[in-house]
Every structure is written in structure tokens, then in C-alpha cells.
Scaffold this active site. Structure first.
Site, PDB file in Angstrom:
ATOM      1  N   ASP A   1       6.045   0.437   6.819  1.00 46.98           N
ATOM      2  CA  ASP A   1       4.594   0.293   6.593  1.00 46.98           C
ATOM      3  C   ASP A   1       4.121   1.425   5.696  1.00 46.98           C
ATOM      4  O   ASP A   1       3.716   2.458   6.206  1.00 46.98           O
ATOM      5  CB  ASP A   1       3.874   0.271   7.937  1.00 46.98           C
ATOM      6  CG  ASP A   1       2.399  -0.051   7.804  1.00 46.98           C
ATOM      7  OD1 ASP A   1       1.979  -0.494   6.721  1.00 46.98           O
ATOM      8  OD2 ASP A   1       1.671   0.141   8.790  1.00 46.98           O
TER       9      ASP A   1
ATOM     10  N   HIS B   1       3.370   2.380  12.872  1.00 46.86           N
ATOM     11  CA  HIS B   1       2.420   3.474  13.104  1.00 46.86           C
ATOM     12  C   HIS B   1       2.935   4.534  14.076  1.00 46.86           C
ATOM     13  O   HIS B   1       2.152   5.223  14.714  1.00 46.86           O
ATOM     14  CB  HIS B   1       1.059   2.938  13.596  1.00 46.86           C
ATOM     15  CG  HIS B   1       0.340   2.105  12.586  1.00 46.86           C
ATOM     16  ND1 HIS B   1      -0.925   1.643  12.779  1.00 46.86           N
ATOM     17  CD2 HIS B   1       0.711   1.657  11.359  1.00 46.86           C
ATOM     18  CE1 HIS B   1      -1.312   0.938  11.724  1.00 46.86           C
ATOM     19  NE2 HIS B   1      -0.323   0.923  10.850  1.00 46.86           N
TER      20      HIS B   1
ATOM     21  N   ASP C   1       3.062  -6.474   3.248  1.00 46.73           N
ATOM     22  CA  ASP C   1       2.671  -5.376   4.141  1.00 46.73           C
ATOM     23  C   ASP C   1       2.980  -5.729   5.588  1.00 46.73           C
ATOM     24  O   ASP C   1       2.110  -5.707   6.456  1.00 46.73           O
ATOM     25  CB  ASP C   1       1.169  -5.066   3.965  1.00 46.73           C
ATOM     26  CG  ASP C   1       0.706  -3.897   4.843  1.00 46.73           C
ATOM     27  OD1 ASP C   1       1.571  -3.111   5.263  1.00 46.73           O
ATOM     28  OD2 ASP C   1      -0.503  -3.799   5.095  1.00 46.73           O
TER      29      ASP C   1
ATOM     30  N   HIS D   1       0.829  -1.206   0.000  1.00 52.13           N
ATOM     31  CA  HIS D   1       0.000   0.000   0.000  1.00 52.13           C
ATOM     32  C   HIS D   1       0.863   1.255   0.000  1.00 52.13           C
ATOM     33  O   HIS D   1       1.886   1.331   0.671  1.00 52.13           O
ATOM     34  CB  HIS D   1      -1.058   0.005   1.109  1.00 52.13           C
ATOM     35  CG  HIS D   1      -0.561   0.003   2.519  1.00 52.13           C
ATOM     36  ND1 HIS D   1      -0.153   1.154   3.155  1.00 52.13           N
ATOM     37  CD2 HIS D   1      -0.428  -0.995   3.431  1.00 52.13           C
ATOM     38  CE1 HIS D   1       0.204   0.848   4.402  1.00 52.13           C
ATOM     39  NE2 HIS D   1       0.058  -0.441   4.597  1.00 52.13           N
TER      40      HIS D   1
ATOM     41  N   GLU E   1      -4.931   2.470   2.563  1.00 52.98           N
ATOM     42  CA  GLU E   1      -5.146   1.229   3.314  1.00 52.98           C
ATOM     43  C   GLU E   1      -5.352   1.520   4.782  1.00 52.98           C
ATOM     44  O   GLU E   1      -6.270   1.018   5.426  1.00 52.98           O
ATOM     45  CB  GLU E   1      -3.941   0.294   3.118  1.00 52.98           C
ATOM     46  CG  GLU E   1      -4.151  -1.117   3.682  1.00 52.98           C
ATOM     47  CD  GLU E   1      -3.731  -1.272   5.137  1.00 52.98           C
ATOM     48  OE1 GLU E   1      -4.084  -2.286   5.762  1.00 52.98           O
ATOM     49  OE2 GLU E   1      -3.053  -0.353   5.676  1.00 52.98           O
ATOM     50  N   GLU E   2      -4.457   2.352   5.339  1.00 55.12           N
ATOM     51  CA  GLU E   2      -4.441   2.564   6.787  1.00 55.12           C
ATOM     52  C   GLU E   2      -5.775   3.085   7.311  1.00 55.12           C
ATOM     53  O   GLU E   2      -6.192   2.759   8.414  1.00 55.12           O
ATOM     54  CB  GLU E   2      -3.332   3.557   7.169  1.00 55.12           C
ATOM     55  CG  GLU E   2      -1.921   3.105   6.826  1.00 55.12           C
ATOM     56  CD  GLU E   2      -1.465   1.941   7.678  1.00 55.12           C
ATOM     57  OE1 GLU E   2      -2.256   1.395   8.459  1.00 55.12           O
ATOM     58  OE2 GLU E   2      -0.276   1.577   7.544  1.00 55.12           O
TER      59      GLU E   2
HETATM   60 ZN   LIG Z   1      -0.342   0.049   8.994  1.00 55.55          ZN
HETATM   61 ZN   LIG Z   2       0.375  -1.659   6.302  1.00 61.48          ZN
END
Ligand SMILES: [Zn+2]
Ligand SMILES: [Zn+2]
Ligand SMILES: [Zn+2]
Ligand SMILES: [Zn+2]
Lengths: 452, 452
Positions: free
Chosen positions: A274, A407, A336, A262, A308-309
């Protein structure tokens, strides 16, 4: 008709091996990773930064010789943090490091103040009476297990989506959670918040692990109530345009193998693990296969899924946009989970095609990849096509340290190890080549909602 | 008169050993450390939080049975950060994690924008021409060596105090430095900035190491100039009241051994390693010696010095206030290097008294403390009395990881290891007991400024 035993020809086996050799010396994945994280940086789904990332993706895929490079747009709701702060007001005044959870409501301007009520787990909150928390701030202090396969995350994210809902039901004014993360740095972990039931949810933020420790200690040491002030300001829009970036290495047939990562990231870091790593690994692997003499048997389609997130908007939009050619999709997979080494190969093939997993397993053995099960997840962004019957695989990565960074502001390029990244490229290149060339397909999965 | 060979009696040697045993099981230091970092938290020199820390210190020393507990006040200038942010404006717009350096000037409201000019080291900046940087932002990208003894810090701090001055001389509008730190987290390291020459200094901030990497990469990847905007807002006051907290274990004589740590911390973290650990270690060690039967021969004076980080105001004020009894000060030492194990014992005794070091070294050997040299620093806060002739020692701590956390938000309780903290208490208790009981003193040092 009897099926041929699944196997590669000698020439194919040698080619797969050469791809692994090439992957282990690959420099392209690193260059893609560095380029995306440096030249674009953070790229929240639906934001102008994500739009710049799409332009970057188009330019990168074209420069690498991919064909049919395009952006497939879709509309989505937008949410972004504007500001966030928290502090203990009494009895031990001091700031706390917090971050708003995705889609959190804003507090009133100036913040909201309340006495903190701590629950050691989400279960404890769910078991609490539905009254008696009016005006309080609910604090779910549940820790997260460090695991190689990421299974600790599945447990931990429940509090991320549910604490605000459960708090709201009980009349609380806000909710705080201990970050869904395994590190001990003062970088709180954001992530998708609300899932359904948004009506009753209150403003929701995550404390870094050291700050959750601190708040728990303050509650223990205080002689009376501990009061906290939380101030979250956010901006939202009903609909903005986002998109998936698509590029292809055309095959000899119209069958499609779809892979990718993503493109969006959370806003706090530069999204190196990520999921710029997933973008880099799958793009570099496809390029290695594309550079072989002659066309691959099947079309290799690389997708940089958007948003995506914040709600898997890109993955859903892809499935929706490609419904009509879904039968051409032979296999799908997403990278991912950072850049840790691939240590296991899971499939989700139809039962009768499951023996084909052995072909991949054999080729990947030299990379210390162990055979897995037939319950592969495949990745959030291929969930849409999986639900339409497309088989998936998971090249399972070592995630022991993944949730130290995930994150947080600390998801940056310096956290990626080149040798580990290359092992991923090698595994994906071999996988992709075999998926393209192997005779016969991988069956179909039950369509979600269908009688089985 | 011939000096007696320096040695402990058998009984004294046994007592020193018992103190080490007790230190290795000590719980008091941890409790002090947890109490200060939780109940006060960050405590910037001169701030209301530091005033709360003094009240905490007085209450704690009294509760532990220390005598003559008091606050010795002094006046000092005040500086505090209000807000800080930085971002790359072009060509790769994205935020950068920065923190203002102590005593930095503010930028104009709304910030200052300029093209970045990178220097790999402070030396390179100092060697640059004195014109041609008008309107630029100077970026000193010098990294810091990881060392056990902290010697990498001495080199690295030069840029912290000098970059803004050198930048200002050359007409630049601001200066950025790579943090004086050895970690790779997005928590920039603050620390004292300006030293003298403040007139020419421009606003000065530190980038976290990953952000310094990012800016360096942006400069490499950009086809043209890289423009950054820096916004630092600060508040200052010409004079505020701060103070040292003092408590004593009275001795049989009027001779004084002065030990302690600094009570203030930077505002970003809770100052667990810098320097609540020093406060905790020295207080707990003094308490262990004070709990022995009978009075110590010399008075053990514990000082929690104020406002060290922002200019060593407490240490200077102590020396000034105690000038008249300076001859009674037999020895001084500060613990201010975190909670890593003591691995070496350095002294600064007069040459003729240097053999007494062997007595300490012998007692500390079982704690894996190795003999050091006679060039002990002693600690920033005992610099004032050292300059007046008071001998000092340094219980040198392992600082290999200290600068991963130092002056960052990550300086929190969870970073301290209980076993290592206890080893410190054991070493300090044995040191303190011997310093109190040993016959004869440690000589005098040359008074600074005197002809030698
Ligand atoms: Zn994520
Ligand atoms: Zn991800
Ligand atoms: Zn210090
Ligand atoms: Zn310090």
C-alpha cells in the site's frame, strides 16, 4: 449512426496477448517496488520522506523514458505521530500495543487515564446514552470480516473514523478501537481517523488484534474496573507542500488514459503493498505498452498521487489542476489494493458503452480474470476525475490477506509474491493497450452534483 | 537379582489410558494459561511483574489443592530494556525495527552511529581480521533453519551470544544480528545475549527478519557506505530477589518426580508459548494424576522456575537448594517448547534402565508419539539436577512454527491451539502417572565433573 461492434483487430488481439506474455515475465515492476520501498521506505503524506519519494519518482520515470515528467504541487495540512503508548494500569498492569489513528488529537503530555468501557460494535456505541461516560475510555471491539473483495473493510473503517467522535460526544477522554485488520499479530493498524465533526473527537488509537483480545479478557476477568492509560503525542502543521508525480507516454491524439497508484504510505511500514505495488504495476505496464512499435493512439499518463492516506489530497489536487482538460480524459484507473492477483474486471462506463467491457474481459480471460459489474470504484485517487464525469475501471485484486498487513509495520517487500505481481502487470498492460487503441470512447459519467 | 521386565499392570495401563482420555478433554491447562498471560502478562526475570507471577502461582497451586506450596527465593542480577531504536541515517533514511538482546550494554545516550559492515554468518565474522572495524557497526545476517525439533535454534543462537563479543574484539561500536527466528514479521526476537567474555562485548540488538532484509538490500543498493544509528538504553541492578514457586502432590514414599515450566517470560510478549504453556501443561497433568483415588507412589513436585530467560537462575537455584535431597529425585522433566503436539519421547536413563522407556512409549503411542533416543535434554531448568545425576525425559514437541513467535511481542495467547495443548496434557499425565507408579527407578546419570 450505428456503432461498430466493439472488437479488437486480429493484430491488436495478438499484441494484447504478447503484452500479457511480457507481463508474466516482467522484472521491472519488482525493481520499482524494491527501489521505492528500500531507497525511500516509509513516506507519510506531506513529510520530507514523501518529498524524497517524489524525487525518486521523477528520476525513475525519466530513466524509464517517460515524457513530460513533472511534479504538480499542492498544499495540505500535516499530521504525524510523535509517540504512542498504552498500558493497563489496574488490575493487571501491562503494556498494550497501540498506534494513533491518522489526525488523532494528542492526549495531554503524560497521557490520559480512564476506566475502560467496552462496546462490541460501533452500532452499540452509537446506541448508547449521551451521558454517563465522562472521564471514561471508550473501547470499540468490533472485529473485521476477511473477504476476497475487501468489503469487510468498508464496514470496519466506520469505527475508525467514528469511534472518537461518538466517544467525545459522550464525555469520554479517549477512544480505542480493535484494529481494522484481519491478522493476529501485535502490529496495530493505523489509518485515516476523523471524518468531519472533528470538534467533538477525542484522542483515538487502534489496538492490535491480540491486544484487543487481551483487553476484552482483562475486562472479563477483573473483579472491578479496568483502568488504561493512553499517551499519544502528535505534530501538526496547517500547510505543507506535497505533490503528484506525473509522466507520460505521448499518444497520437490528445486523448488521455490516466492510471497510477499513490506514492505516499503510512509511516509504520515501507508501504510495499500500500501502495508501492500499485506504483510498480502501473508504471511497468505503461512501459510495456510504450515499448511497442509506434505511439499509442491515446496518451498514457502515469500519476503517482501524493498524500492519499491522509486525506486523498493528491487525487483531489489532480482533478482540480486538470479540470480544463477533463474532457480529454477518456478513462481512469488506480491500482491500490496490494499485489494479489487480479480476479475480476469491473467497469464504470456509460450504459451505452458498457458492451466495450467485453473486449477487455475477453483479453483478460487467460489470466483467470472474471467479468464484473459496471459499478467500478476506480480507486480513491481517481474519485476526483470520476466525479467530473471520467469513466473508470477496477482491476479487482484478491484481498483475502491484504488486511493482515494493511497500514501496519508489516507492510514490507517480503510480503509481495513475484508471480502475483507479474500477473497484475500482465493484466494492466493488456487493459491499458486496449483502452488506448479501442475505437470510440467509454462515454461520460454523471457529474457529481448534476441532475441526472 | 534379576530385574522384573518393565511393564504396567492391567489396572495401571487402564488408568494411564483414562488419564489420556481426561487430558484430551482438559480445560484446566487453558484456564491456567489464560489466567497467567492475562492477569500477569509479561514477567521478566527479577522484575516486579515476575513477583506478581509468583503470587499468582502460589494462589493458583493452593486453589488447585497442591500441598507444601511455597516460594523458594534466590538472588540474581537484573537487566531490563528501557528504550531501543535504530535507523538508517544515510543514504536511505528510515527507521529499523530492533530489540536489545538480553544483558546488552547500553549505547551512549543519544545512540551510536557507524558504518555497517555485513557478515553473512557468525563464522564469517569470526574469520575476519581482528582490526579494521574501529567505529563500525557489525551486522551478522545469518538466517535460521525452520526445523521440527528446534535444531535450527541451536545453530542460530550462537550469533546471539557471540556477535557482540566478536564485534567488540574488533573495535566495532555495536552489533546487529538478524533475529534468531523463522517468521517474516516486524517483531524482532530478543533472547539471552552475552555468554562470558562480557568485557569485550558492545551493545547488541536484533533486527526483525524484514528489517535485516531491508538493511541487506540497502547495502546492495547504496553506492557508498550505509550508516546506521542505534540507541539502546537499559537498566541493571547487581542483585534482586527472584524465586521458584513449588507445589506438591504428596506420594506414599519420599521419592520425588519433579516437573514444571518456567514462570518468567521475556518482556515483549505475554509469554504464552514461552513458557506459560509449560506451566499450564505440567500443572494440569499433575492435577489429573493427583485427582486419582489414593496417593501416587512418588511425590509429584511441580516447580514454576523463575528467571530462566535471563540466565536459568531459577533452575540453578533449585538444584542448589535441593542438593541434600537430590537422591530422592527419581526423575525430572520440563515443558518449555510451546504448545505444539508432543511427537516423540526421549529419555536420559542409565543404560541398564533404558528398557523402561518402552513402558512410556507404549502408553503414548495412541497420541502419535514416536519412540526417541536416550539423549534427552530435559529442559534448561532441570539441567541443574541432571548435572547432579537425576535422570530426565523430554516430551518433544513440534516446533516447526515455534520460532515464528518465540521471544517476540507476538508470543500471546491467541497463538495457542486448544487441541494441541490438550494433547500435551494427555501425554504429560500418562507420563507422570507411569513415572510415579513404575516399580524401580531410572538409574542415575554421571555427575557432571565426575570421572566417568
Ligand atoms: Zn492505505
Ligand atoms: Zn492505498
Ligand atoms: Zn522457555
Ligand atoms: Zn525463551
Amino acid at each position: 449512426q450505428e456503432k461498430a461492434p466493439p472488437a479488437l483487430s486480429d493484430a491488436q488481439a495478438k499484441t494484447a496477448d504478447r503484452l500479457i506474455d511480457a507481463g508474466l515475465e516482467d522484472d521491472l515492476a519488482w525493481d520499482i517496488l524494491e527501489s521505492l520501498t528500500t531507497e525511500v521506505g516509509p513516506r507519510l503524506g506531506g513529510s520530507p520522506a514523501e518529498a524524497r519519494a517524489r524525487d525518486w519518482g521523477v528520476a525513475k520515470l525519466k530513466a524509464l523514458g517517460f515524457k513530460n515528467v513533472r511534479i504538480e504541487t499542492y498544499e495540505m495540512p500535516y499530521w504525524a505521530r510523535v509517540s504512542e503508548s498504552a498500558e493497563i494500569i489496574s488490575p493487571f498492569p501491562q503494556p498494550l500495543a497501540v498506534t494513533a489513528l491518522g489526525r488523532s488529537k494528542a492526549t495531554p503530555e503524560g497521557g490520559v487515564t480512564g476506566e475502560v468501557v467496552r462496546f462490541p460494535t460501533l452500532l452499540a456505541l452509537q446506541a448508547a446514552p449521551e451521558t454517563g461516560f465522562e472521564g471514561k475510555i471508550v473501547f470499540v471491539d468490533e472485529p473485521m470480516a476477511r473477504t476476497q473483495d475487501g468489503s469487510g473493510y468498508g464496514t470496519a473503517v466506520a469505527k475508525r473514523s467514528q469511534a472518537a467522535v461518538e466517544a467525545g460526544k459522550r464525555g469520554a477522554v479517549a477512544s480505542l478501537i480493535r484494529s481494522a485488520g484481519t491478522d493476529s499479530h501485535r502490529n496495530p493498524h493505523t489509518g485515516g481517523g476523523l471524518r468531519g465533526e472533528g470538534e467533538t473527537a477525542v484522542p483515538a488509537a487502534a489496538l492490535s488484534n491480540p491486544d484487543a483480545d487481551q483487553l476484552a479478557r482483562a475486562l472479563e476477568r477483573a473483579k472491578g474496573p479496568v483502568t488504561v492509560k493512553l499517551n499519544l503525542q502528535v505534530e501538526t502543521a496547517e500547510s505543507v507542500t506535497s505533490g503528484n508525480v506525473v509522466g507520460e507516454i505521448p499518444g497520437q491524439t490528445d486523448e488521455i488514459i490516466v492510471i497510477g497508484g499513490h506514492l505516499d504510505s503510512w509511516d509504520l511500514g515501507t508501504g510495499a503493498i500500500d501502495d508501492a505495488s500499485g506504483i510498480a504495476i502501473t508504471t511497468a505496464a505503461a512501459k510495456l505498452v510504450g515499448d511497442l512499435k509506434g505511439k499509442p493512439k491515446r496518451t498514457l499518463r502515469v500519476v503517482m498521487w501524493g498524500a492519499e492516506e491522509v486525506g486523498i489530497y493528491g487525487g483531489k489536487a489532480y482533478a482540480d489542476a486538470h479540470k480544463d482538460e477533463i474532457d480529454k480524459h477518456v478513462l481512469a484507473a488506480e491500482s491500490d489494493f496490494g499485489a494479489g492477483v487480479v480476479y475480476r474486471f469491473d467497469t464504470r462506463f456509460s450504459e451505452e458503452e458498457r458492451p466495450k467491457a467485453k473486449v477487455f474481459e475477453g483479453a483478460l480471460r487467460r489470466l483467470a480474470v472474471t467479468p464484473g459489474n459496471n459499478m467500478a470504484f476506480g480507486g480513491a485517487d481517481v474519485g476526483g476525475v470520476r466525479d467530473l464525469g471520467v469513466p473508470v475501471v477496477s482491476l479487482r485484486q484478491d484481498g483475502t490477506d491484504y488486511f493482515d498487513l494493511h497500514h501496519t509495520p508489516d507492510d514490507t517487500l517480503d510480503k509481495v509474491d513475484l508471480t502475483e505481481l507479474r500477473q497484475n502487470v500482465a493484466a494492466w498492460a493488456a487493459f491499458l493497450y486496449i483502452a488506448s487503441e479501442l475505437d470510440g470512447d467509454f462515454g461520460r459519467l454523471p457529474v457529481k452534483g448534476d441532475a441526472q
